[in-house]
Design a protein around this motif. Structure first.
Motif, PDB file in Angstrom:
ATOM      1  N   ASP A  86      49.069  44.545  41.472  1.00 10.73           N
ATOM      2  CA  ASP A  86      48.403  43.546  40.631  1.00 10.73           C
ATOM      3  C   ASP A  86      46.873  43.614  40.700  1.00 10.73           C
ATOM      4  N   ILE A  87      46.335  44.565  41.435  1.00  6.16           N
ATOM      5  CA  ILE A  87      44.900  44.880  41.375  1.00  6.16           C
ATOM      6  C   ILE A  87      44.831  46.362  41.036  1.00  6.16           C
ATOM      7  N   HIS A  88      44.213  46.688  39.913  1.00  8.38           N
ATOM      8  CA  HIS A  88      44.322  48.047  39.381  1.00  8.38           C
ATOM      9  C   HIS A  88      43.133  48.941  39.678  1.00  8.38           C
ATOM     10  N   GLU A  89      42.013  48.352  40.021  1.00  9.82           N
ATOM     11  CA  GLU A  89      40.856  49.162  40.404  1.00  9.82           C
ATOM     12  C   GLU A  89      39.938  48.343  41.300  1.00  9.82           C
ATOM     13  N   SER A  90      39.118  49.053  42.064  1.00 12.91           N
ATOM     14  CA  SER A  90      38.248  48.366  43.027  1.00 12.91           C
ATOM     15  C   SER A  90      36.760  48.540  42.724  1.00 12.91           C
ATOM     16  N   LEU A  91      36.445  49.216  41.620  1.00  9.25           N
ATOM     17  CA  LEU A  91      35.037  49.497  41.302  1.00  9.25           C
ATOM     18  C   LEU A  91      34.165  48.242  41.265  1.00  9.25           C
ATOM     19  N   PRO A  92      34.598  47.134  40.623  1.00  6.83           N
ATOM     20  CA  PRO A  92      33.746  45.934  40.606  1.00  6.83           C
ATOM     21  C   PRO A  92      33.453  45.385  42.001  1.00  6.83           C
ATOM     22  N   TYR A  93      34.379  45.588  42.920  1.00  9.38           N
ATOM     23  CA  TYR A  93      34.176  45.080  44.282  1.00  9.38           C
ATOM     24  C   TYR A  93      33.134  45.916  45.019  1.00  9.38           C
ATOM     25  N   HIS A  94      33.113  47.225  44.749  1.00  7.74           N
ATOM     26  CA  HIS A  94      32.057  48.055  45.317  1.00  7.74           C
ATOM     27  C   HIS A  94      30.680  47.557  44.854  1.00  7.74           C
ATOM     28  N   VAL A  95      30.596  47.202  43.579  1.00 11.89           N
ATOM     29  CA  VAL A  95      29.333  46.688  43.030  1.00 11.89           C
ATOM     30  C   VAL A  95      28.920  45.402  43.743  1.00 11.89           C
ATOM     31  N   ASN A  96      29.861  44.464  43.897  1.00 13.71           N
ATOM     32  CA  ASN A  96      29.556  43.190  44.560  1.00 13.71           C
ATOM     33  C   ASN A  96      29.124  43.401  46.002  1.00 13.71           C
ATOM     34  N   LEU A  97      29.827  44.285  46.706  1.00 17.07           N
ATOM     35  CA  LEU A  97      29.511  44.516  48.116  1.00 17.07           C
ATOM     36  C   LEU A  97      28.164  45.206  48.273  1.00 17.07           C
TER      37      LEU A  97
END
Length: 472
Positions: free
Chosen positions: A370-381
């Motif tokens: 139910d989570i398909h990619e993590s790219l936005p989280y890399h940006v936030n971190l």
């Protein structure tokens, strides 16, 4: 019979309440004490372990009705300076691959001796290139159902990426409550392969929890990812990788580019030319091990040797066979035989009846992506200033380094240390580049999926330098 005064009644009530609270505290303490144990000896290893190994369980879940799952872990204290060295939480990919795989095949202090299986308990040896030389590591069996972790209810058995994230976050805070001496230590979240999707989300959950005052506060500094899935675009880079490595012809590559226009994952069923080229491509690389293109392609599971042309080294009365000794998967089976041994389970303090057959990777766990990619989280971190190390074995075709380079490039951060060689033992060990968002990317020359399994010495050098804030 004398009557008790109101004061005496109050005193009695206070004593009873105090006794009940004391009993509760003692019960909780005993439960905590029972939840983890120190392991001094392991079957298959000669003599006492020369490092501190602890195994245990932490109960996790979202609500009281769902608080019925136990995450199992292996904790190995740093062999250098555990009071000051960083603490890593390690997640193996899958989903469904046990953390024991990361411990004995990648970055832990133990490994299996490379020897023919003769029916007896497989033997263990020390890994001189363990990351525990410079850090303490918690190897976590996650999600529930993986390795020796287990759900207690049908609801808890239904896992997902988001549940994995929530449970890992909850696990770490509970573990630190039970191990308060590690609260001051710098904490990094690390993992590989599929962990590239949930891991950055876990880091953000921990960070948000810290910001929201959730206790205990975690001294979070950053994260590490090896050969990570990120935006689920890896399929689109396997074909350029195959061409660059000389596995397919120029003509096929040009035809694929023309007919598929760079989209090899979700092909339009009406695009007959693209489908034809893709089928020819699959046939061309069918003899290649996608985990490491230079390794022999071996069976991943036990099969009947009578039905297969490849030569098995050990044939059992059941007709099942082990892959040859020169196959990396040979050791995977040694690991399974070892972990399913009753004496081993007793030494690891596995709860009786909690787990049936142990599997290195169980891909049949009920799991919702139910989570398909993590790219936005890399940006936030990155915006929050966390450090990150992203590394790729350059012979991995499953998640090619080209894919990882592409999503990092899409972040559009300026380069502070441009593409250059990095060295180990006087030799080029790979190439690296550092960005202004405190992200370091590195290739590991000769590494596969995942890099430390194939290049342990080089990966320890890479990790040791990065974790101590030195350039690779």
């Amino acid at each position: 019979m004398a009557m008790l005064s109101s004061h005496d009644h109050g005193t009695t009530r206070c004593f009873l309440i105090w006794s009940m609270l004391l009993s509760l505290v003692l019960h909780i303490s005993s439960q905590l004490a029972k939840s983890h144990s120190t392991v001094q000896f392991l079957p298959g290893f000669n003599g006492p372990l020369p490092f501190l190994l602890e195994t245990g369980y932490v109960e996790v879940g979202e609500t009281e009705t769902e608080l019925h799952g136990e995450l199992f872990y292996y904790f190995i204290e740093s062999e250098s300076n555990p009071q000051e060295d960083p603490l890593l939480l390690w997640l193996t990919g899958g989903p469904g691959c046990s953390a024991l795989s990361g411990l004995v095949f990648e970055i832990g202090p133990l490994t299996f001796k490379k020897e023919e299986y003769n029916g007896s308990l497989p033997n263990l040896a020390l890994n001189p290139h363990s990351w525990t030389k410079v850090s303490s590591i918690i190897f976590l069996d996650s999600p529930l159902g993986t390795g020796f972790s287990y759900p207690k209810t049908e609801l808890a058995a239904q896992q997902s990426t988001s549940k994995l994230v929530q449970n890992a976050h909850q696990f770490l805070r509970k573990w630190l409550v039970d191990h308060p001496k590690f609260l001051p230590n710098e904490v990094y979240i690390a993992g590989d392969s599929y962990s590239g999707i949930p891991l950055p989300v876990i880091v953000q959950e921990i960070s948000d929890g810290n910001d929201g005052g959730v206790q205990p506060w975690i001294n979070l500094q950053g994260y590490l990812l090896g050969n990570p899935l990120t935006a689920r675009t890896e399929d689109n880079y396997q074909i350029p990788f195959s061409h660059g490595m000389g596995l397919i012809s120029d003509e096929l590559y040009e035809s694929l580019q023309k007919n598929c226009r760079g989209e090899y994952r979700n092909i339009d069923p009406g695009n007959v030319l693209c489908l034809r080229d893709k089928e020819y491509y699959e046939e061309t690389i069918s003899g290649i091990d996608t985990n490491h293109i230079l390794e022999p392609k071996c069976e991943f599971g036990l099969r009947n040797p009578i039905e297969n042309p490849w030569k098995a080294t050990t044939i059992f009365s059941s007709g099942l066979a082990l892959p040859p000794l020169n196959c990396r998967s040979h050791a995977y089976f040694l690991c399974a035989y070892w972990a399913n041994n009753d004496n081993v389970r007793q030494a690891l303090h596995i709860r009786k009846g909690s787990k049936g057959e142990w599997k290195r990777c169980d891909f049949y766990i009920p799991f919702k992506f139910d989570i398909h990619e993590s790219l936005p989280y890399h940006v936030n971190l990155s915006r929050k200033g966390y450090r990150s190390l992203i590394y790729s074995g350059d012979h991995d075709m499953r998640v090619p380094f080209l894919d990882t380079q592409a999503w990092i490039r899409s972040l559009n951060y300026s380069i502070v240390d441009d593409w250059r060689q990095w060295y180990s033992n006087g030799q080029v060990a790979g190439y690296t580049r550092t960005y202004s968002n405190r992200m370091t990317f590195a290739t590991v020359k000769g590494g596969g999926h995942t890099a430390p399994e194939y290049r342990p010495e080089e990966c320890l050098a890479m990790f040791s330098r990065w974790i101590s804030n030195r350039p690779l």
